[in-house]
Design an enzyme around this catalytic site. Structure first.
Site, mmCIF file in Angstrom:
data_model
loop_
_atom_site.group_PDB
_atom_site.id
_atom_site.type_symbol
_atom_site.label_atom_id
_atom_site.label_comp_id
_atom_site.label_asym_id
_atom_site.label_seq_id
_atom_site.Cartn_x
_atom_site.Cartn_y
_atom_site.Cartn_z
ATOM 1 N N SER A 152 -21.089 30.559 19.158
ATOM 2 C CA SER A 152 -19.982 29.896 19.831
ATOM 3 C C SER A 152 -20.217 28.378 19.891
ATOM 4 O O SER A 152 -20.316 27.732 18.855
ATOM 5 C CB SER A 152 -19.791 30.500 21.232
ATOM 6 N N ASP A 206 -11.598 37.771 17.786
ATOM 7 C CA ASP A 206 -12.086 36.771 18.742
ATOM 8 C C ASP A 206 -10.899 36.079 19.422
ATOM 9 O O ASP A 206 -10.066 35.476 18.759
ATOM 10 C CB ASP A 206 -12.948 35.745 18.000
ATOM 11 N N HIS A 238 -15.411 38.065 20.778
ATOM 12 C CA HIS A 238 -16.282 36.902 20.948
ATOM 13 C C HIS A 238 -17.671 37.355 21.376
ATOM 14 O O HIS A 238 -18.062 37.242 22.550
ATOM 15 C CB HIS A 238 -15.681 35.937 21.981
#
Length: 264
Positions: A152, A206, A238
């Site tokens: 991320s 995601d 995610h």
């Protein structure tokens, strides 16, 4: 639904994903290696030693991600040194300025291909990552045996750090990340950095860092002269899957083998 409610939902999803990742890794990781297997031997040759730097996501911590190294059990990792640093605590705009672990500022979530970027904050964070890499190089580890990986926000920082490092590294692995700067910063990519291979994984499901943000990565890298292995995971949100980590192990292992063969 108001924009504040949408933001709170997206932010809560990001934090929940980070927490679930840590729990999943603790529960499902294979038996851990003994500590002696993770510490480079003092008399090892430079070419046989390696370094893996893992950068966590927004609101997470380095120690929570340490179980990741348990997926790397191949003999090639016997002399690998690992580092799981934690981001400094700072205000985050997409969280209404609340202070939390963050490598740089994030202006909005979900992250899309056109989201505004914190160029100055990213460059400052890159300097800190480069200092960690330089320390290992000074300690005798060959740059081509150094791998930077991240999830991320950490994936975005991974990309920036690898692209702006003045030497060719072993590789950069981006998980659910994005390109964190514009074309003006991209002009600073050195010819040596363009030789560093990039692995990019992203979940199509995601909802925090949208798949479109990940898809924008390979064309950007191609224009900059870098090669990129991009893989999409249809049902992944995610988070990081075991499949992604095993793929990362194989990817790094093959590069370490090539490095050792070059030395021999």
């Amino acid at each position: 639904m108001s924009s504040l409610v949408r933001f709170l939902f997206s932010f809560a999803a990001a934090v929940a994903a980070a927490s679930l990742l840590a729990v999943s890794l603790r529960r499902r990781a294979p038996p851990s290696l003994v500590a002696s297997q993770l510490v480079p031997a003092p008399m090892a040759t430079d070419r046989n030693r390696s370094f893996v730097l893992w950068l966590h996501g927004l609101g997470d911590s380095g120690p929570a991600n340490e179980p990741i190294r348990n997926f790397f059990s191949a003999p090639e990792f016997r002399l690998t040194k690992w580092a799981f640093p934690s981001a400094p605590h700072s205000p985050v705009s997409c969280n209404n300025g609340i202070v939390m672990p963050s490598w740089f500022d994030i202006h909005e979530l979900p992250m899309s291909a056109g989201s505004p970027q914190d160029n100055s904050g990213v460059l400052k964070a890159v300097e800190n990552v480069h200092a960690m890499i330089d320390k290992e190089v000074a300690d005798g580890i060959h740059p081509e045996n150094i791998f930077v990986c991240g999830f991320s926000q950490g994936g975005a920082l991974t990309l920036a750090s690898v692209l702006l490092y003045p030497k060719t590294l072993g590789g950069g692995a981006v998980f659910s990340g994005w390109v964190p700067f514009g074309s003006s910063v991209a002009e600073r990519i050195s010819p040596e950095a363009t030789k560093t291979p990039i692995m990019w994984s992203h979940g199509i499901a995601d909802k925090v860092v949208l798949f479109e943000a990940g898809q924008a990565g390979p064309p950007f890298l191609q224009n900059a002269g870098l090669s990129c292995e991009f893989k999409a995971y249809p049902d992944l949100g995610h988070s990081i899957s075991n499949e992604e980590l095993y793929s990362l192990e194989s990817w790094i292992k093959n590069r370490l083998k090539a490095s050792q063969q070059k030395e021999n």
